[in-house]
Motif scaffolding. Structure first.
Motif, PDB file in Angstrom:
ATOM      1  N   ALA A 160      -4.519 -10.062   2.762  1.00  0.00           N
ATOM      2  CA  ALA A 160      -5.702  -9.543   2.377  1.00  0.00           C
ATOM      3  C   ALA A 160      -5.209  -8.393   1.420  1.00  0.00           C
ATOM      4  CB  ALA A 160      -6.433  -8.711   3.563  1.00  0.00           C
ATOM      5  N   GLU A 161      -6.276  -7.735   0.564  1.00  0.00           N
ATOM      6  CA  GLU A 161      -5.947  -6.979  -0.439  1.00  0.00           C
ATOM      7  C   GLU A 161      -5.159  -5.730   0.158  1.00  0.00           C
ATOM      8  OE1 GLU A 161      -8.495  -4.259  -3.935  1.00  0.00           O
ATOM      9  OE2 GLU A 161      -9.437  -5.817  -2.673  1.00  0.00           O
ATOM     10  N   GLN A 162      -5.605  -5.072   1.151  1.00  0.00           N
ATOM     11  CA  GLN A 162      -4.785  -4.381   2.002  1.00  0.00           C
ATOM     12  C   GLN A 162      -3.778  -4.632   2.962  1.00  0.00           C
ATOM     13  OE1 GLN A 162      -5.184  -1.089   0.556  1.00  0.00           O
ATOM     14  NE2 GLN A 162      -6.539  -1.724  -0.891  1.00  0.00           N
ATOM     15  N   GLY A 163      -3.560  -5.863   2.966  1.00  0.00           N
ATOM     16  CA  GLY A 163      -2.677  -6.503   4.140  1.00  0.00           C
ATOM     17  C   GLY A 163      -1.428  -6.249   3.948  1.00  0.00           C
ATOM     18  N   VAL A 164      -0.616  -6.965   4.804  1.00  0.00           N
ATOM     19  CA  VAL A 164       0.701  -6.447   5.136  1.00  0.00           C
ATOM     20  C   VAL A 164       1.558  -6.917   3.752  1.00  0.00           C
ATOM     21  CG1 VAL A 164       2.797  -7.220   6.322  1.00  0.00           C
ATOM     22  CG2 VAL A 164       0.728  -6.846   7.663  1.00  0.00           C
ATOM     23  N   LEU A 165       1.467  -8.069   3.350  1.00  0.00           N
ATOM     24  CA  LEU A 165       1.962  -8.518   2.006  1.00  0.00           C
ATOM     25  C   LEU A 165       2.119  -7.555   1.016  1.00  0.00           C
ATOM     26  CD1 LEU A 165       4.009 -10.803   1.522  1.00  0.00           C
ATOM     27  CD2 LEU A 165       2.109 -12.257   0.670  1.00  0.00           C
ATOM     28  N   ASN A 166       0.798  -7.227   0.759  1.00  0.00           N
ATOM     29  CA  ASN A 166       0.462  -6.211  -0.597  1.00  0.00           C
ATOM     30  C   ASN A 166       1.145  -4.764  -0.198  1.00  0.00           C
ATOM     31  OD1 ASN A 166      -0.492  -7.846  -2.359  1.00  0.00           O
ATOM     32  ND2 ASN A 166      -2.442  -7.654  -1.628  1.00  0.00           N
ATOM     33  N   TYR A 167       1.143  -4.650   1.126  1.00  0.00           N
ATOM     34  CA  TYR A 167       1.793  -3.174   1.412  1.00  0.00           C
ATOM     35  C   TYR A 167       3.171  -3.257   1.175  1.00  0.00           C
ATOM     36  CZ  TYR A 167       3.496   0.443   4.823  1.00  0.00           C
ATOM     37  OH  TYR A 167       4.291   1.786   4.970  1.00  0.00           O
ATOM     38  N   ILE A 168       3.961  -4.376   1.426  1.00  0.00           N
ATOM     39  CA  ILE A 168       5.439  -4.382   1.122  1.00  0.00           C
ATOM     40  C   ILE A 168       5.590  -4.647  -0.282  1.00  0.00           C
ATOM     41  CG2 ILE A 168       7.276  -6.276   1.394  1.00  0.00           C
ATOM     42  CD1 ILE A 168       5.844  -7.022   4.041  1.00  0.00           C
ATOM     43  N   LEU A 169       4.893  -5.120  -1.100  1.00  0.00           N
ATOM     44  CA  LEU A 169       4.903  -5.203  -2.445  1.00  0.00           C
ATOM     45  C   LEU A 169       4.726  -3.664  -3.033  1.00  0.00           C
ATOM     46  CD1 LEU A 169       2.984  -8.072  -3.478  1.00  0.00           C
ATOM     47  CD2 LEU A 169       5.387  -8.024  -3.560  1.00  0.00           C
ATOM     48  N   LEU A 220       5.375  -1.010  -1.398  1.00  0.00           N
ATOM     49  CA  LEU A 220       6.618  -0.130  -1.065  1.00  0.00           C
ATOM     50  C   LEU A 220       7.728  -0.742  -2.019  1.00  0.00           C
ATOM     51  CD1 LEU A 220       6.848  -0.584   2.804  1.00  0.00           C
ATOM     52  CD2 LEU A 220       6.085   1.419   1.460  1.00  0.00           C
ATOM     53  N   MET A 221       7.710  -1.736  -2.617  1.00  0.00           N
ATOM     54  CA  MET A 221       8.837  -2.156  -3.562  1.00  0.00           C
ATOM     55  C   MET A 221       8.567  -1.591  -5.150  1.00  0.00           C
ATOM     56  SD  MET A 221       9.467  -6.198  -2.256  1.00  0.00           S
ATOM     57  CE  MET A 221      10.712  -6.378  -3.317  1.00  0.00           C
ATOM     58  N   GLY A 222       7.248  -1.034  -5.116  1.00  0.00           N
ATOM     59  CA  GLY A 222       6.867  -0.504  -6.459  1.00  0.00           C
ATOM     60  C   GLY A 222       6.231  -1.669  -7.255  1.00  0.00           C
ATOM     61  N   LEU A 223       5.623  -2.794  -6.707  1.00  0.00           N
ATOM     62  CA  LEU A 223       5.242  -3.953  -7.241  1.00  0.00           C
ATOM     63  C   LEU A 223       3.629  -3.768  -7.233  1.00  0.00           C
ATOM     64  CD1 LEU A 223       7.680  -6.769  -6.413  1.00  0.00           C
ATOM     65  CD2 LEU A 223       7.669  -5.594  -8.511  1.00  0.00           C
ATOM     66  N   SER A 224       2.981  -4.361  -8.178  1.00  0.00           N
ATOM     67  CA  SER A 224       1.458  -4.513  -8.090  1.00  0.00           C
ATOM     68  C   SER A 224       0.963  -5.475  -6.942  1.00  0.00           C
ATOM     69  CB  SER A 224       0.928  -4.658  -9.437  1.00  0.00           C
ATOM     70  OG  SER A 224       1.412  -5.798 -10.128  1.00  0.00           O
ATOM     71  N   SER A 225       0.019  -5.168  -6.468  1.00  0.00           N
ATOM     72  CA  SER A 225      -0.656  -6.142  -5.439  1.00  0.00           C
ATOM     73  C   SER A 225      -1.183  -7.266  -6.055  1.00  0.00           C
ATOM     74  CB  SER A 225      -1.764  -5.402  -4.536  1.00  0.00           C
ATOM     75  OG  SER A 225      -2.902  -4.917  -5.321  1.00  0.00           O
TER      76      SER A 225
END
Length: 287
Positions: free
Chosen positions: A124-133, A135-140
């Protein structure tokens, strides 16, 4: 004497009847319906090759076919290669290894609906994977709503869910390999990696054949994860042949056209299975 000759066929008869009722009869019925205009409400009306002509002229059919082959090209190598190393990992004689074998198999026995809904939350747009990205300073990334990433996101779920199943097939093959061969290779100075390349993989050839055929068939008929996660979208970018069959048969009630696509899918799957068998049999003869 006659009874002894007939007895094997009598034992085979129940199985042949079951196969005939659940496989061969529906197959013959599908071939017949592919030459008809049938929508459940009315009786089948014979139209010859019209459904096949419509299919050849359909851009959506060719797009779905291309995406099915893309699925095949990406998913099958992953499901043939990765479970080998996973099986080697869980084949070690260490304390608690049974727990890890069970843990890796959990996705296999989990319902695809549950898996699909869970991964939709991860993607999801606000999901776990994008949250990790983040934190790494990457765009969702719009994993399931972008035409360039949707089908690959679903492929990752198919691979994740299938790893444990094919791992067990390889694990059974690994446990049948004599330990003397590894000891001899170690005495000759072969490293662990060389033992895998020159001992493990050649002796796993029968298991690799089974996995390659099974994973190819599974990739060709992928449906549940696409239905749950993307619904074939966005803009048909994750629609495969089986999803197209479902859509034509149950959404549009175009059973004749859906049957024609199904017959083509059966032919392609049969050809791929025969090619797999021939390629692997040649490799076994060379070995």
């Amino acid at each position: 004497m006659k009874q002894s000759k007939i007895a094997p066929y009598l034992f085979l008869l129940p199985g042949c009847l079951v196969l005939g009722l659940i496989i061969f009869y529906p197959l013959v019925q599908a071939v017949w319906l592919s030459f008809t205009d049938y929508n459940i409400i009315q009786d089948p009306n014979f139209v010859g090759m019209e459904n096949y002509q419509t299919m050849i002229e359909s851009d959506l059919f060719w797009k779905a076919l291309g995406q099915t082959f893309l699925y095949l090209i990406v998913v099958v190598p992953a499901l043939v290669i990765l479970p080998i190393f996973l099986a080697i990992l869980v084949n070690q004689k260490v304390k608690g290894i049974g727990f890890f074998r069970s843990a890796y198999f959990v996705p296999v026995v989990t319902s695809m609906v549950v898996v699909g809904i869970t991964w939709k939350w991860v993607y999801a747009e606000q999901g776990v994977l994008n949250y990790i990205l983040d934190l790494m300073g990457l765009s969702s990334v719009n994993w399931l709503t972008s035409t360039s990433t949707a089908i690959f996101a679903v492929m990752a779920v198919t691979i994740w869910k299938g790893l444990g199943y094919y791992m067990l097939i390889y694990l059974a093959g690994l446990q049948s390999i004599p330990s003397d061969l590894y000891e001899a290779a170690e005495i000759d100075g072969a490293s662990k990696f060389k033992q895998i390349i020159h001992v493990t993989i050649p002796l796993l050839a029968p298991s690799i054949l089974i996995v390659s055929i099974m994973s190819s068939i599974s990739a060709m008929k992928v449906f549940e994860e696409i239905y749950v996660m993307t619904g074939g979208g966005p803009l048909n970018s994750s629609k495969t042949i089986v999803f197209l069959i479902y859509e034509q048969a149950f959404s549009r009630l175009n059973m004749g056209y859906a049957s024609a696509i199904g017959v083509v899918l059966f032919g392609i799957t049969l050809i791929i299975s025969i090619i797999n068998l021939k390629v692997m049999s040649k490799k076994e003869k060379v070995a």
